[in-house]
Write a protein that holds these residues in place. Sequence first.
Motif, PDB file in Angstrom:
ATOM      1  N   VAL A  51       0.816  -1.224   0.000  1.00 15.02           N
ATOM      2  CA  VAL A  51       0.000   0.000   0.000  1.00 15.02           C
ATOM      3  C   VAL A  51       0.846   1.268   0.000  1.00 15.02           C
ATOM      4  O   VAL A  51       0.328   2.366   0.193  1.00 15.02           O
ATOM      5  CB  VAL A  51      -0.951   0.017   1.223  1.00 15.02           C
ATOM      6  N   PHE A  54      -0.103   4.724  -1.556  1.00 15.53           N
ATOM      7  CA  PHE A  54      -1.115   5.631  -1.011  1.00 15.53           C
ATOM      8  C   PHE A  54      -1.092   5.709   0.514  1.00 15.53           C
ATOM      9  O   PHE A  54      -1.858   6.468   1.106  1.00 15.53           O
ATOM     10  CB  PHE A  54      -2.522   5.223  -1.475  1.00 15.53           C
ATOM     11  N   TRP A  55      -0.190   4.956   1.151  1.00 17.57           N
ATOM     12  CA  TRP A  55      -0.130   4.994   2.616  1.00 17.57           C
ATOM     13  C   TRP A  55       1.295   4.736   3.077  1.00 17.57           C
ATOM     14  O   TRP A  55       2.000   3.911   2.501  1.00 17.57           O
ATOM     15  CB  TRP A  55      -1.050   3.934   3.215  1.00 17.57           C
ATOM     16  N   THR A 175      -7.376  -1.987  -5.032  1.00 16.24           N
ATOM     17  CA  THR A 175      -6.491  -0.872  -4.683  1.00 16.24           C
ATOM     18  C   THR A 175      -5.434  -0.661  -5.763  1.00 16.24           C
ATOM     19  O   THR A 175      -5.043   0.475  -6.046  1.00 16.24           O
ATOM     20  CB  THR A 175      -5.808  -1.120  -3.326  1.00 16.24           C
ATOM     21  N   TYR A 178      -6.844   1.319  -8.566  1.00 17.74           N
ATOM     22  CA  TYR A 178      -6.882   2.742  -8.208  1.00 17.74           C
ATOM     23  C   TYR A 178      -5.554   3.401  -8.569  1.00 17.74           C
ATOM     24  O   TYR A 178      -5.512   4.495  -9.141  1.00 17.74           O
ATOM     25  CB  TYR A 178      -7.160   2.891  -6.712  1.00 17.74           C
TER      26      TYR A 178
END
Length: 203
Positions: A51, A54-55, A175, A178
């Motif tokens: 991730v 985005f994180w 995800t 995205y």
Amino acid sequence: MTIRHQISQPGKQGSFMNNNRKSRTLYAILGFLCSKPRSGYDIKKAIEKSVGFFWSESYGQIYPMLKKLEAEGLAVRVKEEEPSSRRRQRYAITDKGKQVLADWIKEDADYGGFRNELLLKLFFGSTVDPAISIRHLEDFIKHEKQRLEMFEGFNSTLPRNGKEMTPNLIFLAATLNYGLSGTKHNIQWAEDTIQMLKDMDIT
């Protein structure tokens, strides 16, 4: 968004949780502990490899949070069969921790807190030579194309047959899609903006 679970600090009243970016660290950690026991190092690497686009979480956020999760009964230390001074301490999520994570996932998501230095510089771009903004946009395109290549590499490892997609892979693909669509959009936006600046003959 209402936070239903509050985790108190020893010796203090109230909660160290609040509606900001940092309070989400505990949910990120609980999420990665769901699949298997992990150390703080393991969690950091798992975030970077999955991730990370985005994180992000730093070691300075992860390790203190693991101790707080343990103190609140949301995670427990794993007893290693072969203890070693060099072995990293791993943690496992508890049933209580799983419930806290599930309750958070059910809550409305927070879409705030967006910060983008490129857009801020572009907003004030009329105060400098337009060529500077174009250079920033060109650098941004190079950066996004590298990210796109990485996402496409991840995507190529996913099963092509829908029957082989486990629930975990399906949400991973969601995800990833995205990231793929967002990066493609960013590249197109930057290219269009460069062309717009050139068409206005302000360079």
